[in-house]
Design a protein around this motif. Structure first.
Motif, mmCIF file in Angstrom:
data_model
loop_
_atom_site.group_PDB
_atom_site.id
_atom_site.type_symbol
_atom_site.label_atom_id
_atom_site.label_comp_id
_atom_site.label_asym_id
_atom_site.label_seq_id
_atom_site.Cartn_x
_atom_site.Cartn_y
_atom_site.Cartn_z
ATOM 1 N N VAL A 17 0.831 -1.205 0.000
ATOM 2 C CA VAL A 17 0.000 0.000 0.000
ATOM 3 C C VAL A 17 0.867 1.256 0.000
ATOM 4 O O VAL A 17 0.608 2.208 -0.741
ATOM 5 C CB VAL A 17 -0.977 -0.021 1.190
ATOM 6 C CG1 VAL A 17 -1.643 1.317 1.394
ATOM 7 C CG2 VAL A 17 -2.024 -1.110 0.979
ATOM 8 N N VAL A 18 1.912 1.281 0.817
ATOM 9 C CA VAL A 18 2.798 2.447 0.856
ATOM 10 C C VAL A 18 3.513 2.606 -0.479
ATOM 11 O O VAL A 18 3.642 3.721 -0.999
ATOM 12 C CB VAL A 18 3.808 2.322 2.026
ATOM 13 C CG1 VAL A 18 4.898 3.366 1.933
ATOM 14 C CG2 VAL A 18 3.081 2.435 3.351
ATOM 15 N N GLY A 19 3.956 1.509 -1.060
ATOM 16 C CA GLY A 19 4.593 1.572 -2.376
ATOM 17 C C GLY A 19 3.646 2.091 -3.443
ATOM 18 O O GLY A 19 4.042 2.878 -4.315
ATOM 19 N N THR A 20 2.391 1.688 -3.372
ATOM 20 C CA THR A 20 1.399 2.187 -4.325
ATOM 21 C C THR A 20 1.221 3.696 -4.176
ATOM 22 O O THR A 20 1.160 4.421 -5.169
ATOM 23 C CB THR A 20 0.043 1.488 -4.109
ATOM 24 O OG1 THR A 20 0.218 0.093 -4.272
ATOM 25 C CG2 THR A 20 -0.996 1.988 -5.091
ATOM 26 N N TYR A 21 1.166 4.158 -2.935
ATOM 27 C CA TYR A 21 1.007 5.603 -2.727
ATOM 28 C C TYR A 21 2.238 6.368 -3.214
ATOM 29 O O TYR A 21 2.109 7.415 -3.851
ATOM 30 C CB TYR A 21 0.744 5.929 -1.262
ATOM 31 C CG TYR A 21 0.604 7.419 -1.055
ATOM 32 C CD1 TYR A 21 -0.536 8.074 -1.491
ATOM 33 C CD2 TYR A 21 1.619 8.168 -0.491
ATOM 34 C CE1 TYR A 21 -0.665 9.443 -1.342
ATOM 35 C CE2 TYR A 21 1.509 9.532 -0.329
ATOM 36 C CZ TYR A 21 0.357 10.167 -0.767
ATOM 37 O OH TYR A 21 0.240 11.522 -0.626
ATOM 38 N N ILE A 22 3.414 5.852 -2.945
ATOM 39 C CA ILE A 22 4.649 6.525 -3.375
ATOM 40 C C ILE A 22 4.708 6.610 -4.898
ATOM 41 O O ILE A 22 5.090 7.641 -5.457
ATOM 42 C CB ILE A 22 5.886 5.804 -2.802
ATOM 43 C CG1 ILE A 22 5.959 6.027 -1.298
ATOM 44 C CG2 ILE A 22 7.166 6.277 -3.474
ATOM 45 C CD1 ILE A 22 7.016 5.185 -0.597
ATOM 46 N N LEU A 23 4.324 5.550 -5.572
ATOM 47 C CA LEU A 23 4.389 5.540 -7.034
ATOM 48 C C LEU A 23 3.288 6.372 -7.681
ATOM 49 O O LEU A 23 3.514 7.029 -8.701
ATOM 50 C CB LEU A 23 4.317 4.101 -7.553
ATOM 51 C CG LEU A 23 5.535 3.229 -7.267
ATOM 52 C CD1 LEU A 23 5.266 1.800 -7.708
ATOM 53 C CD2 LEU A 23 6.761 3.776 -7.970
ATOM 54 N N SER A 24 2.092 6.348 -7.101
ATOM 55 C CA SER A 24 0.967 6.995 -7.774
ATOM 56 C C SER A 24 0.601 8.360 -7.200
ATOM 57 O O SER A 24 -0.012 9.164 -7.892
ATOM 58 C CB SER A 24 -0.262 6.092 -7.711
ATOM 59 O OG SER A 24 -0.736 6.006 -6.386
ATOM 60 N N ARG A 25 0.914 8.616 -5.937
ATOM 61 C CA ARG A 25 0.512 9.844 -5.242
ATOM 62 C C ARG A 25 -1.003 10.050 -5.318
ATOM 63 O O ARG A 25 -1.497 11.168 -5.390
ATOM 64 C CB ARG A 25 1.220 11.071 -5.795
ATOM 65 C CG ARG A 25 2.700 11.054 -5.689
ATOM 66 C CD ARG A 25 3.121 11.351 -4.279
ATOM 67 N NE ARG A 25 4.585 11.457 -4.237
ATOM 68 C CZ ARG A 25 5.308 11.018 -3.246
ATOM 69 N NH1 ARG A 25 4.743 10.471 -2.211
ATOM 70 N NH2 ARG A 25 6.610 11.124 -3.269
ATOM 71 N N SER A 26 -1.730 8.952 -5.311
ATOM 72 C CA SER A 26 -3.181 9.005 -5.402
ATOM 73 C C SER A 26 -3.785 8.207 -4.252
ATOM 74 O O SER A 26 -3.549 7.001 -4.131
ATOM 75 C CB SER A 26 -3.643 8.410 -6.731
ATOM 76 O OG SER A 26 -5.028 8.230 -6.740
ATOM 77 N N TRP A 27 -4.571 8.900 -3.399
ATOM 78 C CA TRP A 27 -5.204 8.211 -2.281
ATOM 79 C C TRP A 27 -6.267 7.238 -2.756
ATOM 80 O O TRP A 27 -6.434 6.176 -2.180
ATOM 81 C CB TRP A 27 -5.818 9.213 -1.313
ATOM 82 C CG TRP A 27 -4.807 9.812 -0.402
ATOM 83 C CD1 TRP A 27 -4.332 11.084 -0.433
ATOM 84 C CD2 TRP A 27 -4.107 9.157 0.650
ATOM 85 N NE1 TRP A 27 -3.384 11.260 0.540
ATOM 86 C CE2 TRP A 27 -3.229 10.087 1.231
ATOM 87 C CE3 TRP A 27 -4.133 7.875 1.173
ATOM 88 C CZ2 TRP A 27 -2.393 9.766 2.286
ATOM 89 C CZ3 TRP A 27 -3.304 7.556 2.231
ATOM 90 C CH2 TRP A 27 -2.444 8.499 2.779
ATOM 91 N N GLY A 32 -8.014 1.696 -3.149
ATOM 92 C CA GLY A 32 -8.464 0.602 -4.008
ATOM 93 C C GLY A 32 -7.564 -0.618 -3.893
ATOM 94 O O GLY A 32 -8.038 -1.753 -3.792
ATOM 95 N N VAL A 33 -6.268 -0.396 -3.891
ATOM 96 C CA VAL A 33 -5.324 -1.498 -3.748
ATOM 97 C C VAL A 33 -5.479 -2.150 -2.373
ATOM 98 O O VAL A 33 -5.447 -3.375 -2.240
ATOM 99 C CB VAL A 33 -3.876 -1.021 -3.985
ATOM 100 C CG1 VAL A 33 -2.868 -2.057 -3.562
ATOM 101 C CG2 VAL A 33 -3.678 -0.647 -5.444
#
Length: 70
Positions: A17-27, A32-33
């Protein structure tokens, strides 16, 4: 229904989840992930429980039948 999570699973999900936020910058994508991970964990847990009951149920039944025949 109370579920207990294993620490390994929690750590892996947090990393994803943290990696997804770092890559996308989208809450919204991050949430969703996280929901998909939760659903996947629930499905896999149910599947493993079903398979364990099938395997151990048959094994236990066979042991009882063997005990009766001997």
């Amino acid at each position: 229904m109370k579920r207990s999570f294993e620490p390994k699973i929690i750590v892996c999900c947090v990393i994803i989840v943290v990696g997804t936020y770092i890559l996308s910058r989208s809450w919204s994508m991050t949430v969703g992930v996280a929901l998909l991970l939760y659903a996947l964990d629930a499905l896999l847990t149910a599947w493993v429980k079903k398979k364990d009951e099938q395997y151990y149920g048959k094994k236990k039944q066979e042991e009882q039948e063997d005990g009766e025949t001997h």
